[in-house]
Motif scaffolding. Structure first.
Motif, PDB file in Angstrom:
ATOM      1  N   ILE A 448       0.974  -1.071   0.029  1.00 17.84           N
ATOM      2  CA  ILE A 448       0.097   0.206  -0.026  1.00 17.84           C
ATOM      3  C   ILE A 448       0.899   1.247   0.160  1.00 17.84           C
ATOM      4  N   GLU A 449       0.325   2.274  -0.406  1.00 19.58           N
ATOM      5  CA  GLU A 449       1.158   3.546  -0.325  1.00 19.58           C
ATOM      6  C   GLU A 449       0.667   4.641   0.830  1.00 19.58           C
ATOM      7  N   PRO A 450       1.819   4.868   1.711  1.00 17.44           N
ATOM      8  CA  PRO A 450       1.276   5.571   2.915  1.00 17.44           C
ATOM      9  C   PRO A 450       1.108   7.220   2.518  1.00 17.44           C
ATOM     10  N   GLY A 451       0.250   7.619   3.293  1.00 19.24           N
ATOM     11  CA  GLY A 451      -0.165   9.047   2.786  1.00 19.24           C
ATOM     12  C   GLY A 451       0.553  10.231   3.211  1.00 19.24           C
ATOM     13  N   ALA A 452       1.354  10.123   4.299  1.00 19.84           N
ATOM     14  CA  ALA A 452       1.975  11.419   4.876  1.00 19.84           C
ATOM     15  C   ALA A 452       2.871  11.956   3.850  1.00 19.84           C
ATOM     16  N   ALA A 453       3.551  11.408   3.082  1.00 18.90           N
ATOM     17  CA  ALA A 453       3.966  11.884   2.136  1.00 18.90           C
ATOM     18  C   ALA A 453       3.478  13.116   1.036  1.00 18.90           C
ATOM     19  N   PHE A 454       2.135  12.738   1.195  1.00 23.65           N
ATOM     20  CA  PHE A 454       1.409  13.912   0.190  1.00 23.65           C
ATOM     21  C   PHE A 454       0.954  15.268   0.977  1.00 23.65           C
ATOM     22  N   PHE A 455       1.179  15.235   2.205  1.00 24.48           N
ATOM     23  CA  PHE A 455       0.991  16.506   3.078  1.00 24.48           C
ATOM     24  C   PHE A 455       2.038  17.326   3.233  1.00 24.48           C
ATOM     25  N   ALA A 456       1.877  18.758   3.765  1.00 24.58           N
ATOM     26  CA  ALA A 456       2.975  19.575   3.723  1.00 24.58           C
ATOM     27  C   ALA A 456       3.157  19.983   5.301  1.00 24.58           C
ATOM     28  N   GLY A 457       4.426  20.298   5.530  1.00 24.78           N
ATOM     29  CA  GLY A 457       4.716  20.511   7.074  1.00 24.78           C
ATOM     30  C   GLY A 457       5.292  19.651   7.977  1.00 24.78           C
ATOM     31  N   PRO A 458       5.726  19.811   9.109  1.00 26.77           N
ATOM     32  CA  PRO A 458       6.132  19.161  10.011  1.00 26.77           C
ATOM     33  C   PRO A 458       5.351  17.987  10.536  1.00 26.77           C
ATOM     34  N   GLU A 459       4.297  18.595  11.063  1.00 26.63           N
ATOM     35  CA  GLU A 459       3.149  17.730  11.754  1.00 26.63           C
ATOM     36  C   GLU A 459       2.233  17.354  10.585  1.00 26.63           C
TER      37      GLU A 459
END
Length: 489
Positions: A448-459
């Protein structure tokens, strides 16, 4: 005359994972042995019968490989004595012993600019993804759906005498006129776009088109991007030193009123938001164009997946509503043909395309002529439209299986394309880190592809993930989803 030294048949081994036909692989084995100096002029090769028996292939396959090497003067034939390494075969360079090397350059000081160390993104896609039984990854083609036969015929036609001048001459900054003509007369009108040849530029895929747009429009400038968005888009902007303003998308895509004052360039995926799959409604499109005009900004529209509209007719492109020349349109054939093709296009005002063409010429001159002409033939003969329909039927069937399995196991869908697409944007329960989930699932042959990489920012939220279904057969989907559900439980 001394008998020629025979090359032992045990010298030859076919790598099980090597690409190409058996004939080509045997031909490569011999040619590489000669080029590396392992086989010397005058040495005798194993007989076709002996080599065929050793490699476990048919004798005719070895004979054809030898015949091709004979035609290229790598081998010579001596009556009934067999095949020998030709005296005219390419000789390996005689450099002698290479000097010992000890690097003294401090590359941390020498590099004027760095491209590593930017925002890292792990899409959960190992190099051997095809060996996994349940690869829910995005953007990879299913070779069983592709029209290999007609693509091969078009490639052969493109190599014919009629087209040869166009392929062999350095076109500097020009594009294949037949490909540009098809895009202008057939591809773009389907998106409601009308453009002249001077307003179209062929690129090495959408990524290259986006890079050109960033270099010409966004270096050091204030830009707005969707959040979440395509990770490589954000990385291009970081490398360009852009002042990036992430704008959170909602169920209807990018909210124009949230674009901050001072923005000069707006990057958006209105038809199929990446990765949520939201489609920007018509009212928002009009509002977005008005907002861009008020800011005196330009809009870069990435329409990367419009051909995947198999559930309903897609909305016209944002570019189709552009009356001021404010929208730069990015299209791609890589998603529907195959990712390795790397063929896309930019559409914009003539003044912009003129500069993009000059920038492209300074970097790579133009995309390979043979690829352009092959694609033009494939498009003109109707094979592309037939392929899109076939892919659409397959994606519709897989999506139905996906939705049924996801619903049955109670998994939460955060977004899915209203017109089609090839993935679902998912939300795991709060507290679940999908990067860890992805790593855990690999042991069960699930990707599966984790989604965190699509979001900006440290948190960033870490409980999203994407499930692509372009490269997994329908019959495996249910079991793969069941394994994901079991891991989450």
């Amino acid at each position: 005359m001394a008998a020629a030294k025979p090359i032992p048949v045990e010298t030859f081994h076919l790598a099980p994972t090597a690409a190409g036909t058996l004939q080509a692989r045997i031909q490569q084995l011999v040619a590489e042995g000669i080029l590396a100096g392992r086989f010397s002029p005058g040495e005798k090769l194993p007989s076709t019968r002996a080599l065929a028996r050793h490699l476990g292939v048919s004798r005719i396959t070895v004979t054809l490989a030898y015949t091709e090497l004979l035609a290229n003067d790598y081998l010579t034939s001596r009556g009934r004595s067999g095949y020998f390494v030709s005296d005219n075969a390419p000789a390996p360079p005689a450099f002698g012993a290479l000097p010992a090397r000890r690097e003294t350059v401090d590359w941390s000081r020498m590099l004027a600019r760095r491209y590593t160390g930017g925002p890292a993104f792990d899409m959960g896609r190992p190099a051997d993804w095809a060996s996994y039984r349940y690869p829910f990854i995005y953007g990879q083609a299913d070779p069983t759906l592709f029209d290999h036969g007609n693509w091969r015929l078009c490639a052969m036609q493109a190599l014919g005498a009629k087209n040869f001048d166009a392929l062999t001459q350095d076109q500097f900054d020009a594009d294949d006129p037949e490909l540009v003509r098809f895009i202008a007369q057939h591809t773009l009108p389907r998106r409601g776009i009308h453009a002249r040849a001077e307003e179209i530029l062929i690129t090495l895929g959408a990524q290259n088109a986006l890079w050109l747009a960033v270099q010409l429009l966004a270096v050091g400038r204030a830009v707005a991007v969707e959040d979440p968005c395509y990770p490589a888009m954000r990385q291009l902007l970081v490398q360009a030193g852009s002042a990036i303003a992430p704008v959170a998308v909602d169920d209807a895509g990018l909210p124009p009123e949230a674009i901050p004052d001072g923005t000069r360039v707006i990057f958006t995926t209105p038809s199929h938001q990446c990765p949520t799959s939201a489609t920007l409604p018509q009212e928002r499109r009009e509002t977005l164009l008005a907002r861009a005009a008020a800011l005196d900004a330009v809009v870069v529209e990435d329409d990367y997946e419009f051909e995947m509209a198999y559930l309903d007719t897609p909305a016209p492109a944002l570019k189709s509503r552009d009356t001021e020349g404010r929208v730069i349109y990015v299209g791609s054939f890589s998603k529907t043909l195959f990712p390795g093709l790397r063929l896309g296009y930019l559409v914009g005002s003539e003044a912009f395309i003129r500069e993009a063409r000059a920038l492209r010429a300074s970097v790579l001159r133009h995309p390979p002529g043979h690829i352009q002409r092959t694609a033009a033939q494939f498009l003109q003969l109707g094979h592309y439209d037939a392929l899109v329909r076939r892919i659409g039927r397959a994606m519709a069937a897989r999506r139905a299986v996906m939705e049924e399995a996801v619903d049955r196991h109670g998994l939460e869908v955060a977004g899915k394309g209203a017109h089609g697409g090839s993935s679902l944007w998912m939300r795991a329960p709060d507290g679940v880190d999908t990067a860890a989930l992805a790593q855990y699932l690999r042991a069960s042959s699930v990707l599966i592809e984790p989604g965190a990489a699509f979001f900006a920012g440290p948190e960033v939220p870490r409980h999203h993930y994407r499930l692509g279904y372009s490269s997994i057969p329908s019959e495996r989907i249910a079991n793969g989803v069941a394994r994901i559900a079991a891991a989450l439980a």
